[in-house]
Write an enzyme that holds these catalytic residues in place. Structure first.
Site, PDB file in Angstrom:
ATOM      1  N   LYS A 229      82.569  16.062  42.656  1.00  0.00           N
ATOM      2  CA  LYS A 229      82.010  17.299  42.037  1.00  0.00           C
ATOM      3  C   LYS A 229      80.575  17.239  41.674  1.00  0.00           C
ATOM      4  O   LYS A 229      80.240  15.970  41.413  1.00  0.00           O
ATOM      5  CB  LYS A 229      82.788  17.271  40.731  1.00  0.00           C
ATOM      6  CG  LYS A 229      82.226  18.512  39.582  1.00  0.00           C
ATOM      7  CD  LYS A 229      83.123  18.502  38.237  1.00  0.00           C
ATOM      8  CE  LYS A 229      81.770  18.897  37.401  1.00  0.00           C
ATOM      9  NZ  LYS A 229      82.250  18.563  35.808  1.00  0.00           N
ATOM     10  N   LEU A 230      79.775  18.281  42.063  1.00  0.00           N
ATOM     11  CA  LEU A 230      78.239  17.857  42.115  1.00  0.00           C
ATOM     12  C   LEU A 230      77.683  17.242  40.501  1.00  0.00           C
ATOM     13  O   LEU A 230      76.903  16.773  40.568  1.00  0.00           O
ATOM     14  CB  LEU A 230      77.626  19.223  42.396  1.00  0.00           C
ATOM     15  CG  LEU A 230      76.296  19.156  42.715  1.00  0.00           C
ATOM     16  CD1 LEU A 230      76.102  18.358  43.988  1.00  0.00           C
ATOM     17  CD2 LEU A 230      75.852  20.470  43.179  1.00  0.00           C
ATOM     18  N   SER A 231      78.380  18.190  39.479  1.00  0.00           N
ATOM     19  CA  SER A 231      77.805  17.638  38.284  1.00  0.00           C
ATOM     20  C   SER A 231      78.089  16.344  37.894  1.00  0.00           C
ATOM     21  O   SER A 231      77.412  15.801  36.995  1.00  0.00           O
ATOM     22  CB  SER A 231      78.352  18.674  37.043  1.00  0.00           C
ATOM     23  OG  SER A 231      79.688  18.719  37.455  1.00  0.00           O
ATOM     24  N   LYS A 232      78.857  15.616  38.333  1.00  0.00           N
ATOM     25  CA  LYS A 232      79.187  14.167  38.088  1.00  0.00           C
ATOM     26  C   LYS A 232      78.465  13.368  39.151  1.00  0.00           C
ATOM     27  O   LYS A 232      78.602  12.105  38.735  1.00  0.00           O
ATOM     28  CB  LYS A 232      80.594  13.887  37.912  1.00  0.00           C
ATOM     29  CG  LYS A 232      81.284  14.492  36.884  1.00  0.00           C
ATOM     30  CD  LYS A 232      81.668  13.455  35.777  1.00  0.00           C
ATOM     31  CE  LYS A 232      82.019  14.307  34.517  1.00  0.00           C
ATOM     32  NZ  LYS A 232      83.103  15.464  34.611  1.00  0.00           N
ATOM     33  N   SER A 233      78.196  13.660  40.364  1.00  0.00           N
ATOM     34  CA  SER A 233      77.623  13.017  41.107  1.00  0.00           C
ATOM     35  C   SER A 233      76.022  12.600  40.957  1.00  0.00           C
ATOM     36  O   SER A 233      75.137  13.517  40.330  1.00  0.00           O
ATOM     37  CB  SER A 233      77.408  13.648  42.489  1.00  0.00           C
ATOM     38  OG  SER A 233      76.431  13.545  43.328  1.00  0.00           O
TER      39      SER A 233
END
Ligand code: GLU
Length: 300
Positions: A229-233
Site C-alpha cells: 500500500k502506497l501510504s504505508k510505503s
C-alpha cells in the site's frame, strides 16, 4: 438544490502523519467527486488523535495542499483533538449501557489468541485499563459497499472486542470516527479500501450507540511495485502542490476514469469542472492499482 431525501454529505478525514501523497489524494478527490456529482457537500476533518504518529505542521500542510488542488471543505474544519468531550460522552454511554467494559489485559495476554480479545484474563490488573466494545458471538455484520459490493465480517470471531480507549489513554480511531461521522451528519463515507475491514466494527459501534449507519464506498488502493500500500510505503512521495495537474490526472486514472477527459486542460478549476461533469463511479474497480501502471498510462 437537493431535497432532504437526497441530502448527501461526504467527508475526507486525513491523519496528519505526513504530507499528502497520491494515495490520500485519491481518497480526497474520489470522495469529493462522489459528493459533487450529486450536488452534495464535502467536509474535511483532521484526525489528530494519535500524537506519537503525528508530524508537527502536517495538518496545515495537508490543508494547504488540498486547497492547491481546489478541494476545499464546505463545512468548518474540525480537529479531533478539540473534541474529547464528545468521545468521553459516547464512552460513558457505552459503559453505562453495558456495551463497553474496562479491560486490564496486556498485549502478552492476547498473544495466544493472535491479538484478538474475547474474554479478560482472570485477575489481570492495570493501573490504566483500556476500554473495549464487547463483540457478541453473533456479531456478523454485512453491508453493501458502493464499490466492493456485499461485504460481511464476523466481528466477534475475526476482530474480537474492539478497543475504544487505549491503555495509554488515547482514543481509538474506531470510536472517534463513528462519533464524528454521526455528529457531522455524514451520509456517505468514501475512503481507501484499507479501511474496508474496519467498517463492520464501526457499524457494530453505531448500533450500540443508536447512531445511523452512513453509506460506504471504499476506493481502490494505490500500491507500489512490490504490491505494498502506497501510504504505508517509503515510496509514498508527497504530491506537488505547486504543480497540481499531473497528480490530479494520476488520481483520476487511479479512479479508473478515462485519461483523455483531463488531457489538454491547463487549469485546476477547469479540470475539476470537467471531472465532475464526466465522472462515472461505475467504472471504479475494487482491485488495487499499481503506481507503475498509472505512470505508464499517463505517459501514453
Ligand atoms: N484518518 C484515517 C486515515 O487517514 C481515515 C479515516 C476515515 O476515512 O475513516 O487513514
Amino acid at each position: 438544490m437537493n431535497t432532504p431525501a437526497s441530502r448527501y454529505r461526504g467527508r475526507f478525514a486525513p491523519s496528519p502523519t505526513g504530507p499528502l501523497h497520491l494515495g490520500s489524494l485519491v481518497a480526497a478527490f474520489g470522495s469529493w467527486l462522489m459528493a459533487r456529482r450529486v450536488g452534495g457537500e464535502w467536509w474535511v476533518r483532521v484526525e489528530d488523535l494519535d500524537p506519537p504518529r503525528e508530524v508537527a505542521g502536517a495538518a496545515d500542510a495537508q490543508l494547504r495542499t488540498l486547497s492547491a488542488f481546489g478541494l476545499v471543505s464546505d463545512g468548518p474544519i474540525v480537529r479531533q483533538s478539540d473534541r474529547h468531550a464528545l468521545y468521553e460522552a459516547a464512552l460513558a454511554h457505552l459503559l453505562d449501557t453495558g456495551f463497553a467494559f474496562h479491560c486490564h489485559c496486556s498485549r502478552n495476554d492476547l498473544a495466544a489468541s493472535g491479538g484478538i480479545h474475547r474474554t479478560c484474563r482472570p485477575g489481570a490488573r492495570r493501573e490504566t485499563p483500556a476500554v473495549r466494545l464487547r463483540a457478541p458471538d453473533d456479531a456478523r455484520i454485512a453491508f453493501d459497499d458502493g464499490i466492493h459490493g456485499r461485504y460481511e465480517q464476523d466481528v466477534g470471531r475475526d476482530v474480537g472486542d474492539v478497543v475504544l480507549r487505549r491503555a495509554d489513554g488515547f482514543w481509538a480511531y474506531q470510536l472517534a470516527v463513528v462519533v464524528d461521522d454521526a455528529d457531522q451528519d455524514v451520509t456517505d463515507v468514501v475512503r481507501g479500501a484499507d479501511l474496508l475491514d474496519s467498517t463492520p466494527r464501526q457499524i457494530l459501534l453505531q448500533r450500540a450507540l443508536g447512531l445511523p449507519t452512513p453509506r460506504y464506498a471504499h476506493l481502490p488502493l494505490i500500491v507500489d511495485d512490490a504490491g505494498q500500500k502506497l501510504s504505508k510505503s517509503l515510496a509514498a512521495l508527497p504530491v506537488d502542490a505547486s504543480d497540481p495537474l499531473p497528480a490530479l490526472r494520476l488520481a483520476w486514472r487511479a479512479l479508473h476514469q478515462p485519461a483523455h477527459i483531463l488531457h489538454g486542460i491547463d487549469s485546476i478549476e477547469r479540470a475539476l469542472a470537467q471531472a465532475v461533469a464526466e465522472f462515472d463511479p461505475s467504472l471504479i474497480e475494487s482491485k488495487p492499482t499499481s503506481v507503475a501502471a498509472l505512470h505508464n498510462c499517463a505517459a501514453t
